[in-house]
Design a protein around this motif. Structure first.
Motif, PDB file in Angstrom:
ATOM      1  N   LYS A   1       0.590  -1.130  -0.056  1.00 20.66           N
ATOM      2  CA  LYS A   1       0.103  -0.009  -0.039  1.00 20.66           C
ATOM      3  C   LYS A   1       0.950   1.356  -0.073  1.00 20.66           C
ATOM      4  O   LYS A   1       0.463   2.132  -0.676  1.00 20.66           O
ATOM      5  CB  LYS A   1      -0.969  -0.011   1.366  1.00 20.66           C
ATOM      6  CG  LYS A   1      -1.921  -0.866   1.185  1.00 20.66           C
ATOM      7  CD  LYS A   1      -2.937  -0.821   2.449  1.00 20.66           C
ATOM      8  CE  LYS A   1      -4.267  -1.942   2.303  1.00 20.66           C
ATOM      9  NZ  LYS A   1      -4.843  -1.912   3.485  1.00 20.66           N
ATOM     10  N   ALA A   2       2.067   1.407   0.728  1.00 13.05           N
ATOM     11  CA  ALA A   2       2.893   2.346   0.885  1.00 13.05           C
ATOM     12  C   ALA A   2       3.513   2.587  -0.699  1.00 13.05           C
ATOM     13  O   ALA A   2       3.571   3.675  -1.051  1.00 13.05           O
ATOM     14  CB  ALA A   2       4.026   2.106   1.741  1.00 13.05           C
ATOM     15  N   ALA A   3       3.880   1.497  -1.357  1.00 15.12           N
ATOM     16  CA  ALA A   3       4.666   1.670  -2.484  1.00 15.12           C
ATOM     17  C   ALA A   3       3.399   2.203  -3.585  1.00 15.12           C
ATOM     18  O   ALA A   3       3.720   2.903  -4.357  1.00 15.12           O
ATOM     19  CB  ALA A   3       4.978   0.364  -3.105  1.00 15.12           C
ATOM     20  N   GLN A   4       2.262   1.710  -3.350  1.00 18.14           N
ATOM     21  CA  GLN A   4       1.153   2.163  -4.442  1.00 18.14           C
ATOM     22  C   GLN A   4       0.809   3.834  -4.380  1.00 18.14           C
ATOM     23  O   GLN A   4       0.815   4.486  -5.046  1.00 18.14           O
ATOM     24  CB  GLN A   4      -0.056   1.401  -4.132  1.00 18.14           C
ATOM     25  CG  GLN A   4      -0.022  -0.040  -4.766  1.00 18.14           C
ATOM     26  CD  GLN A   4      -1.236  -0.840  -4.135  1.00 18.14           C
ATOM     27  OE1 GLN A   4      -1.925  -0.572  -3.504  1.00 18.14           O
ATOM     28  NE2 GLN A   4      -1.277  -1.970  -4.816  1.00 18.14           N
TER      29      GLN A   4
END
Length: 67
Positions: free
Chosen positions: A61-64
């Motif tokens: 989620k952080a990467a997205q």
């Protein structure tokens, strides 16, 4: 620790000195107290995450979010 609020109440009734009362820390609820020698100790109750919110899901989620 499973019930930090109850522990805080027991420590307060025993007149244990607090450097920080109950607050939201980075990993859940926390308090800071001093032991009999004056050494500060942090006690915390880990925040419960919803099922499926493990570290791999959080990293994805952080990467997205970063794009």
């Amino acid at each position: 620790m499973n019930d930090l609020r109850a522990m805080r109440d027991r420590l307060k009734s025993a007149e244990v000195p607090f450097s920080t009362d109950l607050h939201d820390g980075p990993h859940g609820l926390a308090i800071r107290v001093a032991d009999p020698d004056g050494i500060k100790v942090e006690l915390y109750q880990v925040a419960r995450r919803p099922r499926g919110e493990g570290s791999a899901v959080r990293c994805r989620k952080a990467a997205q979010a970063r794009g």
